[in-house]
Design a protein around this motif. Structure first.
Motif, short mmCIF file in Angstrom:
data_model
loop_
_atom_site.label_atom_id
_atom_site.label_comp_id
_atom_site.label_asym_id
_atom_site.label_seq_id
_atom_site.Cartn_x
_atom_site.Cartn_y
_atom_site.Cartn_z
N GLU A 305 50.19 71.26 -6.35
CA GLU A 305 49.21 71.92 -7.22
C GLU A 305 49.64 71.88 -8.68
O GLU A 305 48.84 71.60 -9.57
N LYS A 306 50.93 72.13 -8.88
CA LYS A 306 51.47 72.17 -10.24
C LYS A 306 51.38 70.78 -10.89
O LYS A 306 50.96 70.64 -12.04
N MET A 307 51.77 69.74 -10.15
CA MET A 307 51.79 68.40 -10.72
C MET A 307 50.39 67.81 -10.87
O MET A 307 50.12 67.05 -11.79
N ALA A 308 49.49 68.14 -9.93
CA ALA A 308 48.14 67.58 -9.95
C ALA A 308 47.15 68.44 -10.73
O ALA A 308 45.99 68.07 -10.86
N HIS A 398 39.28 62.48 -11.79
CA HIS A 398 38.50 63.01 -12.89
C HIS A 398 39.37 63.72 -13.93
O HIS A 398 38.86 64.19 -14.94
N LYS A 399 40.64 63.83 -13.67
CA LYS A 399 41.53 64.51 -14.60
C LYS A 399 42.23 63.48 -15.51
O LYS A 399 42.43 62.33 -15.13
N THR A 400 42.60 63.93 -16.69
CA THR A 400 43.31 63.05 -17.62
C THR A 400 44.75 62.86 -17.15
O THR A 400 45.48 63.83 -16.97
N LYS A 401 45.13 61.59 -16.95
CA LYS A 401 46.47 61.27 -16.47
C LYS A 401 47.31 60.74 -17.64
O LYS A 401 46.89 59.79 -18.32
N ALA A 402 48.44 61.37 -17.86
CA ALA A 402 49.24 61.06 -19.04
C ALA A 402 50.64 60.57 -18.68
O ALA A 402 51.18 60.90 -17.62
N ILE A 428 47.40 65.73 -16.12
CA ILE A 428 48.40 65.39 -15.10
C ILE A 428 49.42 64.47 -15.75
O ILE A 428 49.08 63.37 -16.20
N PHE A 429 50.67 64.90 -15.83
CA PHE A 429 51.72 64.06 -16.39
C PHE A 429 52.40 63.33 -15.23
O PHE A 429 53.15 63.92 -14.45
N LEU A 430 52.09 62.05 -15.12
CA LEU A 430 52.57 61.27 -13.97
C LEU A 430 54.07 61.03 -14.02
O LEU A 430 54.76 61.19 -13.03
N ASP A 431 54.58 60.61 -15.19
CA ASP A 431 56.00 60.27 -15.28
C ASP A 431 56.49 60.32 -16.72
O ASP A 431 55.70 60.20 -17.67
N ALA A 432 57.81 60.47 -16.86
CA ALA A 432 58.49 60.27 -18.14
C ALA A 432 59.30 58.99 -18.00
O ALA A 432 60.13 58.88 -17.10
N LEU A 433 59.05 58.01 -18.88
CA LEU A 433 59.57 56.66 -18.67
C LEU A 433 60.32 56.14 -19.89
O LEU A 433 60.10 56.60 -21.02
#
Length: 686
Positions: A305-308, A398-402, A428-433
């Motif tokens: 829930e937190k990540m999505a 439908h959410k902004t993925k960053a 939604i912050f998918l990853d730090a790269l």
């Protein structure tokens, strides 16, 4: 290649009635979704061979039929489709493996050509394919003139291979008939075992899935046959104490009652077949035999829930559904009995981002089991959560993925990600790269935040690694303007609370403020007016003093380092012992987010875990201790924060210190706490 009866029938149905749905075919022909999927794979292979367009299926179960097929296949009705089913080379290879694992007599090429009705050269080619199939199990097909063909290797691996091959052949057209023919198994024997398994269902108060009810009698039949042939599992990594108290073990005792003297290891193996079998319903969520399973699944859902950025509805019901899958998965993973998931590739391709988030959220489960969650098992979890989100009308699509991309290393990337998550809680912050990782990134995203220019077709926002308050405010306005075409209006939560307080009694003001902030922030037409920054934020040298600095030669573990480093704060009562335990419990060596620079880690937990006042302490070790693989740490700074504001100035100063190798080395070489404090004072300016 010719189509089998079932595939031909389904093809004609779709051509005649293109509006029919997958579910309609299941009901009309009494087939499972997997069987229909298997048939359409064959149909599409046949269409491609005949230079015809494939039939595609939508997520809603509808079929997309190219108009060319209506014309082309109408003429084909005049031709008689053969009733004889011709297995593919991979299917024949699987049948050869089944023959080798089920027969006790010497097997020659003649046995294979006779059983499969193909030529000697075809069988020789199929044997090569069969060897490729069994190599992942560390098994080998061996031939000798005296004993013919056989499979050599560990018996436990042979059992895993046997179970997998049985399930693959059952998915074929007339799979049951093929198994009965190849292994000389009677329908009566299978029916008898089926009835016994139904009694086990009744005893355990559960229902196995239809698919498993079809395969289990065959699996048990082959296992019992190998035991009779003296092919016993000798050395076994199964824990007797863990399984012997389960209801499944007692059910196994009844199941094997008439089969004579069967070794304990084999009884445990059969117990595992019951424990690892998927169920469609159960009266009980779990048993005492897997302590903390419900808690682990609940933590997994909260993490998801937190990540999505999604609130799961009817979570208790979802928890029950997931436990039905997770309990057998627990034993499959623990005892290395996982098998490939036929939908694995489809789910991974269609729901890449969702699958990515699900895998990241399975950490509580992998901690409980003591092993990483295999791709095949995480795929099932993705299917369950994806289906649940569809049911509640929600989707991450439908959410902004960053993404956050930073060339300055993992620690700075994670700090950037943490700050940006607070600024954009609806993203939604998918990853730090790193930049190189970003260049090879294959998941879909909408926005990239980075301190450097990057080649990307998506929205790129250049941001500094460390943002001041005004910069954050301007960035949020800029991003929302670019993405949604509006400037967010300011909402002051304090004013809203004052209005509410005029007309009602607020029982928990802090909780209400938190919920209002979350609601207004998630509403994309507004943004929260941040609280004015409080004055009196201490500098780094004011928090880390000679009294809270300790120097030690070495410690035995990272846990000991945290306990030792926190000791000055326990003594001055800035924190409680529960805060120390929370820091240790929350840290994950596979995700070392607390390492903010070479040789420096900052363990911390939440304020509610036991912080009395904002504080920091520093532990210097002459010999580094591993906080993660290949990450020896010499400097451990314990951070105790009372809120999200007071410690930030000191943290920023500490971050600047972390990237200065010269001063980090000087702290490691320092002879006294006063020397360490002098170095810290250099960074304690605004």
């Amino acid at each position: 290649m010719q189509l089998d009866d079932r595939s031909n029938c389904l093809l004609q149905e779709v051509i005649t009635n293109p509006g029919i749905k997958n579910k309609d075919l299941e009901e009309k022909y009494g087939l499972s979704r997997r069987q229909i999927g298997y048939s359409f794979d064959k149909i599409n292979d046949w269409l491609e061979i005949n230079n015809l367009p494939r039939i595609e299926r939508t997520r809603q179960g509808l079929f997309i039929v190219n108009p060319i097929l209506f014309t082309s296949l109408h003429a084909e009705k005049e031709k008689a489709f053969t009733n004889q089913y011709l297995p593919s080379d991979i299917e024949r290879a699987e049948m050869i493996v089944l023959l080798l694992l089920s027969r006790n007599e010497e097997l020659s090429l003649f046995h294979f050509t006779s059983a499969l009705d193909v030529s000697k050269n075809t069988i020789l080619n199929d044997l090569k394919i069969a060897q490729n199939l069994i190599e992942p199990y560390k098994l080998k097909i061996h031939y000798s003139r005296q004993h013919g063909y056989s499979i050599e290797g560990n018996e436990f691996q042979k059992r895993k291979l046997l179970i997998n091959v049985i399930q693959k052949i059952l998915e074929m057209y007339n799979g049951q008939v093929w198994i009965q023919k190849l292994a000389n198994i009677t329908k009566e024997e299978i029916q008898n075992l089926h009835e016994q398994i139904e009694k086990v269902e009744s005893k355990l108060n559960l229902k196995f899935t239809d698919e498993k009810m079809e395969s289990m009698p065959y699996i048990l039949s082959f296992v019992l046959r190998r035991i009779k042939q003296g092919k016993i599992i000798n050395s076994f990594h199964i824990h007797y104490d863990e399984l012997s108290d389960t209801k499944e073990y007692k059910a196994t005792e009844e199941l094997l009652y008439n089969w004579g003297d069967i070794p304990t290891e084999e009884r445990l193996f059969v117990t595992l077949q019951l424990l690892t079998t998927n169920v469609s319903s159960s009266e009980l969520l779990t048993e005492e035999t897997i302590p903390d399973l419900i808690q682990a699944v609940d933590e997994m859902l909260r993490l998801f829930e937190k990540m999505a950025c999604i609130v799961l509805q009817d979570k208790e019901q979802l928890l029950h559904k997931i436990l039905l899958h997770v309990k057998p998965a627990y034993y499959r993973i623990k005892y290395k009995l996982t098998i490939s998931n036929p939908l694995q590739e489809t789910v991974s391709n269609e729901f890449k981002e969702l699958h990515h988030l699900v895998k990241k959220s399975t950490k509580p489960l992998s901690d409980l089991i003591g092993s990483e969650i295999p791709e095949s098992e995480s795929t099932y979890l993705t299917m369950l959560l994806g289906g649940w989100l569809s049911r509640q009308g929600d989707s991450i699509h439908h959410k902004t993925k960053a993404l956050v991309v930073c060339p300055k290393g993992v620690s700075v990337s994670r700090l950037m990600q943490s700050n940006l998550k607070e600024l954009f809680p609806e993203f939604i912050f998918l990853d730090a790269l790193s930049v190189r990782e970003f260049q090879q990134y294959n998941l879909d995203y909408d926005v990239v935040f980075s301190p450097v220019f990057l080649q990307t077709k998506k929205k790129l926002f250049i941001v500094r690694s460390f943002l001041q308050k005004e910069e954050k405010y301007r960035l949020r306005k800029q991003v929302l303007q670019d993405l949604h075409g509006y400037m967010p209006s300011d909402i002051d939560v304090d004013i809203v609370l004052d209005i509410i307080e005029k007309h009602t009694v607020i029982q928990n003001k802090q909780a209400l403020m938190k919920e209002l902030q979350q609601y207004f922030t998630n509403n994309q037409s507004s943004s929260i007016k941040q609280q004015p920054e409080t004055t009196g934020k201490p500098n780094l040298s004011e928090l880390i003093t000679p009294e809270t600095i300790s120097l030690h030669p070495a410690v035995s573990s990272w846990e000991e380092a945290i306990r030792l480093g926190a000791q000055p704060l326990l003594e001055n009562e800035s924190i409680t012992s529960s805060y120390v335990e929370a820091m240790i419990k929350q840290y994950d060596m596979s995700d070392p987010y607390i390492i903010i620079g070479p040789n420096l880690a900052i363990p911390h937990a939440s304020p509610e875990d036991g912080v009395n006042e904002v504080a920091m302490s520093l532990l210097r070790l002459e010999e580094g201790v591993d906080f993660a693989k290949d990450h020896p740490i010499n400097i451990v700074v314990i951070i105790a924060a009372r809120d999200k504001q007071q410690h930030l100035r000191a943290l920023m100063q500490l971050t600047r210190l972390a990237v200065c190798k010269e001063d980090i080395d000087a702290i490691i070489q320092a002879k006294s706490a006063e020397e360490v404090h002098e170095i810290i004072e250099k960074y304690s300016v605004e």
